[in-house]
Motif scaffolding. Structure first.
Motif, PDB file in Angstrom:
ATOM      1  N   HIS A 224      -0.648  -0.923  -7.949  1.00 57.90           N
ATOM      2  CA  HIS A 224      -1.193  -1.409  -6.681  1.00 57.90           C
ATOM      3  C   HIS A 224      -2.722  -1.373  -6.656  1.00 57.90           C
ATOM      4  O   HIS A 224      -3.361  -2.341  -6.238  1.00 57.90           O
ATOM      5  CB  HIS A 224      -0.629  -0.590  -5.514  1.00 57.90           C
TER       6      HIS A 224
ATOM      7  N   CYS B 190      -7.361   0.502  -1.468  1.00 57.07           N
ATOM      8  CA  CYS B 190      -6.683   1.652  -2.067  1.00 57.07           C
ATOM      9  C   CYS B 190      -7.460   2.194  -3.270  1.00 57.07           C
ATOM     10  O   CYS B 190      -7.403   3.386  -3.546  1.00 57.07           O
ATOM     11  CB  CYS B 190      -5.250   1.291  -2.439  1.00 57.07           C
TER      12      CYS B 190
ATOM     13  N   CYS C 292      -5.958  -3.881  -5.211  1.00 60.66           N
ATOM     14  CA  CYS C 292      -6.278  -3.580  -3.815  1.00 60.66           C
ATOM     15  C   CYS C 292      -7.560  -2.745  -3.750  1.00 60.66           C
ATOM     16  O   CYS C 292      -7.588  -1.596  -4.186  1.00 60.66           O
ATOM     17  CB  CYS C 292      -5.129  -2.838  -3.148  1.00 60.66           C
TER      18      CYS C 292
ATOM     19  N   HIS D  33       0.855  -1.193   0.000  1.00 59.12           N
ATOM     20  CA  HIS D  33       0.000   0.000   0.000  1.00 59.12           C
ATOM     21  C   HIS D  33       0.892   1.245   0.000  1.00 59.12           C
ATOM     22  O   HIS D  33       1.958   1.232   0.611  1.00 59.12           O
ATOM     23  CB  HIS D  33      -0.838   0.079   1.286  1.00 59.12           C
TER      24      HIS D  33
HETATM   25 ZN    ZN Z   1      -3.653  -1.089  -0.832  1.00 62.90          ZN
END
Ligand code: ZN
Length: 267
Positions: A30, A37, A34, A4
């Motif tokens: 990323h 995020c 994810c 992250h």
């Molecule tokens: Zn993340």
């Protein structure tokens, strides 16, 4: 997946388009894997868009406007004679005005334009994301509803309280046949039938005729030649049926039957 982003402000910087190189690539790769995020990035985009929208429009004050106009007039008066007349030392006020004019043009105008552009871009992107999200939600809801209907139909077919009634063609009426499955406890009805297309400006309408009380509309339809009509209908629960009937009505159906009965079946 890579880690992250460690700094929360990276999301805002990314949303602003201020991240570059490895930092930009890291956040991009990323967020594809994810969910947390991805949400943070969406929130940052919304925040930036709101910030831009919330910035009050900048209008010059009357004094500033006046000074700008004075400057413009002074320049206009000077320029035709500028070639022949000896150069004149600029007065202090003019220098200030000139500086302000340049500053206005060089800084404020481009900054305003960039802000407006960023606002429009972010707003558009946000709206597109909102639209995509709404479409996905609608599709999910629709699937959920279809699944629910399939479950209910399965429950109805399995239930011992469900009755099946055959509807027979009445003398002198368009050819057809149908059957109705009905469960009073569940308040569910299923129609299955094939009937000749209705005459011009007419529709067929299915009725539940209760043991007690007025007929209840259970669907208006306009058959296509050679095609079976099939639908499921929710009705108030607990109504004991005496009869099911299809009548011929003006296009769109009626609150109560007015036309001739085309198909009738006793429950
Ligand atoms: Zn993340």
């Amino acid at each position: 997946m890579n880690a992250h982003p460690t700094r929360e402000e990276d999301f805002d910087l990314y949303a602003l388009g201020a991240l570059e190189g490895d930092e930009k690539l890291a956040i991009e790769s990323h967020v594809t894997s994810c969910a947390t995020c991805t949400e943070k990035l969406a929130a940052a985009r919304g925040r930036i868009a709101l910030l831009a929208l919330a910035a009050p429009p900048v209008a010059p004050s009357a004094a500033v406007k006046q000074r700008l106009m004075q400057q413009v007039r002074a320049d206009a008066e000077r320029s035709p004679a500028a070639a022949s007349a000896p150069p004149r030392a600029p007065q202090e006020t003019e220098r200030a005005g000139g500086f302000f004019g340049r500053w206005w043009a060089a800084v404020l105008v481009p900054a305003g334009a960039v802000l407006a552009l960023a606002t429009i871009l972010l707003w558009t992107e946000n709206r597109q994301l909102d639209r995509q999200l709404a479409a996905l939600r609608a599709a999910a809801e629709q699937q959920q509803q279809q699944l629910q209907e399939v479950r209910e139909v399965a429950d109805m077919i399995e239930s011992h309280d469900t009755v099946t009634v055959s509807l027979a063609q009445q003398p002198g009426m368009p050819a057809g046949a149908a059957h109705v499955m009905y469960n009073a406890k569940m308040g569910m009805l299923m129609f299955d039938g094939e009937i000749a297309p209705a005459p011009a400006a007419k529709s067929y309408q299915l009725w539940l005729v209760p043991a007690d009380g007025k007929p209840i509309s259970a669907g208006v339809f306009n058959p296509v030649s050679g095609r079976t009509d099939h639908w499921m209908m929710k009705l108030p629960q607990g109504i004991a049926a005496k009869e099911f009937a299809v009548s011929l009505e003006p296009t769109g159906g009626m609150p109560q039957p007015t036309g001739p009965m085309v198909l009738v079946g006793h429950a």
